[in-house]
Scaffold this motif. Structure first.
Motif, PDB file in Angstrom:
ATOM      1  N   VAL A 131      21.203   3.991  -5.894  1.00 35.55           N
ATOM      2  CA  VAL A 131      19.957   3.897  -6.784  1.00 35.55           C
ATOM      3  C   VAL A 131      18.735   3.339  -5.668  1.00 35.55           C
ATOM      4  CG1 VAL A 131      19.081   2.436  -8.632  1.00 35.55           C
ATOM      5  CG2 VAL A 131      21.232   3.394  -8.653  1.00 35.55           C
ATOM      6  N   LEU A 132      18.936   2.465  -4.981  1.00 33.16           N
ATOM      7  CA  LEU A 132      18.066   1.882  -3.926  1.00 33.16           C
ATOM      8  C   LEU A 132      17.709   3.038  -3.271  1.00 33.16           C
ATOM      9  CD1 LEU A 132      19.334  -1.718  -3.084  1.00 33.16           C
ATOM     10  CD2 LEU A 132      17.401  -1.120  -4.595  1.00 33.16           C
ATOM     11  N   ALA A 133      18.568   4.034  -2.635  1.00 34.58           N
ATOM     12  CA  ALA A 133      18.010   4.988  -1.699  1.00 34.58           C
ATOM     13  C   ALA A 133      16.977   5.934  -2.687  1.00 34.58           C
ATOM     14  CB  ALA A 133      19.303   5.824  -1.457  1.00 34.58           C
ATOM     15  N   LEU A 134      17.425   6.033  -3.878  1.00 32.13           N
ATOM     16  CA  LEU A 134      16.496   6.884  -4.401  1.00 32.13           C
ATOM     17  C   LEU A 134      14.994   6.192  -4.870  1.00 32.13           C
ATOM     18  CD1 LEU A 134      15.851   9.513  -6.379  1.00 32.13           C
ATOM     19  CD2 LEU A 134      16.948   8.517  -8.374  1.00 32.13           C
ATOM     20  N   PHE A 135      15.225   4.853  -5.238  1.00 37.35           N
ATOM     21  CA  PHE A 135      14.148   4.176  -5.436  1.00 37.35           C
ATOM     22  C   PHE A 135      13.108   4.131  -4.217  1.00 37.35           C
ATOM     23  CE2 PHE A 135      11.980  -0.148  -5.575  1.00 37.35           C
ATOM     24  CZ  PHE A 135      11.590  -0.180  -7.067  1.00 37.35           C
ATOM     25  N   LEU A 191      13.101  20.852  -2.636  1.00 36.05           N
ATOM     26  CA  LEU A 191      14.221  20.165  -3.221  1.00 36.05           C
ATOM     27  C   LEU A 191      15.288  19.725  -2.073  1.00 36.05           C
ATOM     28  CD1 LEU A 191      15.017  22.377  -6.262  1.00 36.05           C
ATOM     29  CD2 LEU A 191      13.963  19.962  -6.096  1.00 36.05           C
ATOM     30  N   LEU A 192      15.464  20.408  -1.158  1.00 37.06           N
ATOM     31  CA  LEU A 192      16.370  20.036   0.164  1.00 37.06           C
ATOM     32  C   LEU A 192      15.729  18.792   0.659  1.00 37.06           C
ATOM     33  CD1 LEU A 192      17.378  23.576   1.495  1.00 37.06           C
ATOM     34  CD2 LEU A 192      18.745  21.816   0.106  1.00 37.06           C
ATOM     35  N   LYS A 193      14.439  18.846   0.831  1.00 36.13           N
ATOM     36  CA  LYS A 193      13.871  17.879   1.671  1.00 36.13           C
ATOM     37  C   LYS A 193      13.660  16.418   0.863  1.00 36.13           C
ATOM     38  CE  LYS A 193      10.434  20.488   4.297  1.00 36.13           C
ATOM     39  NZ  LYS A 193       9.236  20.863   4.336  1.00 36.13           N
ATOM     40  N   MET A 194      13.781  16.583  -0.533  1.00 35.87           N
ATOM     41  CA  MET A 194      14.091  15.559  -1.568  1.00 35.87           C
ATOM     42  C   MET A 194      15.171  15.018  -1.197  1.00 35.87           C
ATOM     43  SD  MET A 194      12.294  16.486  -4.739  1.00 35.87           S
ATOM     44  CE  MET A 194      10.637  17.600  -5.001  1.00 35.87           C
ATOM     45  N   VAL A 195      16.230  15.594  -1.465  1.00 35.37           N
ATOM     46  CA  VAL A 195      17.681  15.239  -1.159  1.00 35.37           C
ATOM     47  C   VAL A 195      18.091  14.846   0.068  1.00 35.37           C
ATOM     48  CG1 VAL A 195      20.188  15.875  -1.103  1.00 35.37           C
ATOM     49  CG2 VAL A 195      18.618  16.901  -3.047  1.00 35.37           C
ATOM     50  N   LEU A 196      17.303  15.379   1.207  1.00 35.76           N
ATOM     51  CA  LEU A 196      17.650  14.791   2.572  1.00 35.76           C
ATOM     52  C   LEU A 196      16.963  13.264   2.542  1.00 35.76           C
ATOM     53  CD1 LEU A 196      18.416  15.079   5.420  1.00 35.76           C
ATOM     54  CD2 LEU A 196      16.218  16.308   6.031  1.00 35.76           C
ATOM     55  N   ALA A 197      15.700  12.981   2.038  1.00 38.26           N
ATOM     56  CA  ALA A 197      15.284  12.014   2.006  1.00 38.26           C
ATOM     57  C   ALA A 197      16.056  10.806   1.416  1.00 38.26           C
ATOM     58  CB  ALA A 197      13.766  11.846   1.489  1.00 38.26           C
ATOM     59  N   PHE A 204      20.214   6.567   2.014  1.00 43.50           N
ATOM     60  CA  PHE A 204      21.674   6.078   1.630  1.00 43.50           C
ATOM     61  C   PHE A 204      22.436   5.624   2.686  1.00 43.50           C
ATOM     62  CE2 PHE A 204      26.177   6.945   0.744  1.00 43.50           C
ATOM     63  CZ  PHE A 204      26.402   6.103  -0.263  1.00 43.50           C
ATOM     64  N   VAL A 205      22.231   6.410   3.774  1.00 41.74           N
ATOM     65  CA  VAL A 205      23.186   6.373   4.994  1.00 41.74           C
ATOM     66  C   VAL A 205      22.735   4.932   5.535  1.00 41.74           C
ATOM     67  CG1 VAL A 205      23.590   6.987   7.317  1.00 41.74           C
ATOM     68  CG2 VAL A 205      23.645   8.620   5.358  1.00 41.74           C
ATOM     69  N   VAL A 206      21.269   4.681   5.544  1.00 36.62           N
ATOM     70  CA  VAL A 206      20.808   3.338   6.150  1.00 36.62           C
ATOM     71  C   VAL A 206      21.175   2.210   5.521  1.00 36.62           C
ATOM     72  CG1 VAL A 206      18.857   2.340   6.699  1.00 36.62           C
ATOM     73  CG2 VAL A 206      18.943   4.734   7.277  1.00 36.62           C
ATOM     74  N   LEU A 207      21.150   2.248   4.011  1.00 33.78           N
ATOM     75  CA  LEU A 207      21.448   1.379   3.249  1.00 33.78           C
ATOM     76  C   LEU A 207      22.858   0.942   3.060  1.00 33.78           C
ATOM     77  CD1 LEU A 207      18.914   1.888   0.286  1.00 33.78           C
ATOM     78  CD2 LEU A 207      18.577   0.151   2.212  1.00 33.78           C
ATOM     79  N   TYR A 208      23.852   2.030   3.007  1.00 32.15           N
ATOM     80  CA  TYR A 208      25.244   1.747   2.615  1.00 32.15           C
ATOM     81  C   TYR A 208      25.931   0.469   3.580  1.00 32.15           C
ATOM     82  CZ  TYR A 208      30.212   2.320   1.265  1.00 32.15           C
ATOM     83  OH  TYR A 208      31.344   2.146   0.851  1.00 32.15           O
ATOM     84  N   PRO A 209      25.741   0.583   4.876  1.00 30.78           N
ATOM     85  CA  PRO A 209      26.459  -0.640   5.379  1.00 30.78           C
ATOM     86  C   PRO A 209      25.912  -1.901   5.150  1.00 30.78           C
ATOM     87  CG  PRO A 209      25.514   1.135   7.170  1.00 30.78           C
ATOM     88  CD  PRO A 209      24.922   1.469   5.759  1.00 30.78           C
ATOM     89  N   ILE A 254      11.396   7.624  -3.570  1.00 31.78           N
ATOM     90  CA  ILE A 254      10.392   8.107  -4.425  1.00 31.78           C
ATOM     91  C   ILE A 254       9.122   8.595  -3.827  1.00 31.78           C
ATOM     92  CG2 ILE A 254       8.922   7.248  -6.236  1.00 31.78           C
ATOM     93  CD1 ILE A 254      11.122   5.660  -7.433  1.00 31.78           C
ATOM     94  N   PRO A 255       8.340   7.988  -3.032  1.00 33.54           N
ATOM     95  CA  PRO A 255       7.147   8.523  -2.358  1.00 33.54           C
ATOM     96  C   PRO A 255       7.160   9.657  -1.653  1.00 33.54           C
ATOM     97  CG  PRO A 255       7.177   6.119  -1.767  1.00 33.54           C
ATOM     98  CD  PRO A 255       8.594   6.529  -2.488  1.00 33.54           C
ATOM     99  N   VAL A 256       8.571  10.117  -1.130  1.00 35.22           N
ATOM    100  CA  VAL A 256       8.800  11.299  -0.396  1.00 35.22           C
ATOM    101  C   VAL A 256       8.957  12.200  -1.518  1.00 35.22           C
ATOM    102  CG1 VAL A 256      10.319  12.397   1.158  1.00 35.22           C
ATOM    103  CG2 VAL A 256       9.641  10.177   1.597  1.00 35.22           C
ATOM    104  N   VAL A 257       9.876  11.869  -2.609  1.00 39.11           N
ATOM    105  CA  VAL A 257      10.052  12.665  -3.618  1.00 39.11           C
ATOM    106  C   VAL A 257       8.742  13.304  -4.335  1.00 39.11           C
ATOM    107  CG1 VAL A 257      11.233  13.310  -6.036  1.00 39.11           C
ATOM    108  CG2 VAL A 257      12.189  12.014  -3.883  1.00 39.11           C
TER     109      VAL A 257
END
Length: 261
Positions: A87-91, A30-36, A41-46, A94-97
């Protein structure tokens, strides 16, 4: 792989780990999913504002000259791009999750189940992405073209950025799930809930159901309804074909394990 007293085989690692180790393993996954998701998100937000412009392009292209989207809430210019980035970060993650979920449950599966489960997971991700892409490139231009053309004369269209985002996210999710029909079909057959023959016999009802779903998810015009219903029908037919092969492979692999080959 061990065997039970009645001669049935059990998964190789089932029961080898105590409960506390299972819980620790689950926490790690679960921690790895959240980290992914967090890394994405950190990459996309800028680029949140640019991403919003990209996702709103199908509507903005159809607005009359001089008209644009607006923010009716003072916080919308901040929270709408933020929500989109999350939402895009979760999208994207998905493969990692799914891989982490797979790594957690795989030790409890038989060899023949592992051989089928991983391709199903991989295919489900591709189909979900395909459904979202179909919505963006095919459905959105038709939907927004219909809505912008049907309004009464003299009405100025100024779509709210937050309302638009909620609408497109629902559409992405709806089409992504709709494109999972082959996976659902294969799983129904592999679990014994039905057979490919029974599904094929219910084809007329499925076709009607596809057009009903198309009517509910798209504007009330025959073109957009057909553009959703026909792919769903084709995916259903593909699911029947794939379930025949999956059932045959599962039976052959199960027989091979039981005979010790």
């Amino acid at each position: 792989m061990s065997a039970t007293p009645d001669g049935h085989q059990t998964p190789p690692e089932q029961g080898d780990m105590p409960l506390i180790e299972h819980l620790l393993e689950l926490r790690s996954r679960l921690l790895k999913m959240v980290l992914a998701v967090a890394v994405c998100f950190v990459v996309l937000y800028p680029f949140a504002n640019e991403l919003y412009l990209l996702i709103s392009e199908p509507l903005r292209e159809l607005l009359p000259v001089g008209q644009t989207m607006i923010a009716t809430d003072i916080t919308s210019p901040f929270f709408a791009p933020l929500k989109l980035s999350l939402v895009l970060a979760l999208f994207i993650a998905i493969p990692v999750v799914l891989y982490q979920l797979w790594s957690f449950i795989a030790p409890g599966l038989y060899a023949h189940e592992k051989r089928l489960a991983f391709p199903l997971l991989f295919t489900s991700v591709l189909l979900f992405y395909a459904g979202a892409a179909f919505a963006y490139f095919v459905v959105f231009p038709l939907v927004f073209g219909f809505f912008t053309a049907i309004g009464p004369e003299g009405i100025v269209e100024l779509p709210d950025i937050n309302s638009y985002l909620n609408f497109v996210l629902k559409m992405f999710f709806a089409f992504g799930v709709a494109f999972e029909i082959p996976i659902a079909t294969v799983l129904l057959v592999l679990t014994g809930a039905t057979t490919p023959e029974n599904l094929a016999a219910k084809r007329p009802y499925v076709i009607v159901g596809c057009f009903v779903i198309g009517m509910l998810l798209t504007p009330p015009d025959i073109i957009s309804q057909t553009l959703l219903a026909v792919p769903m029908w084709i995916l259903f037919e593909f699911g029947i074909l794939a379930s025949r092969f999956a059932r045959r492979d599962l039976e052959q692999a199960s027989e091979s394990e039981q005979t010790g080959e």
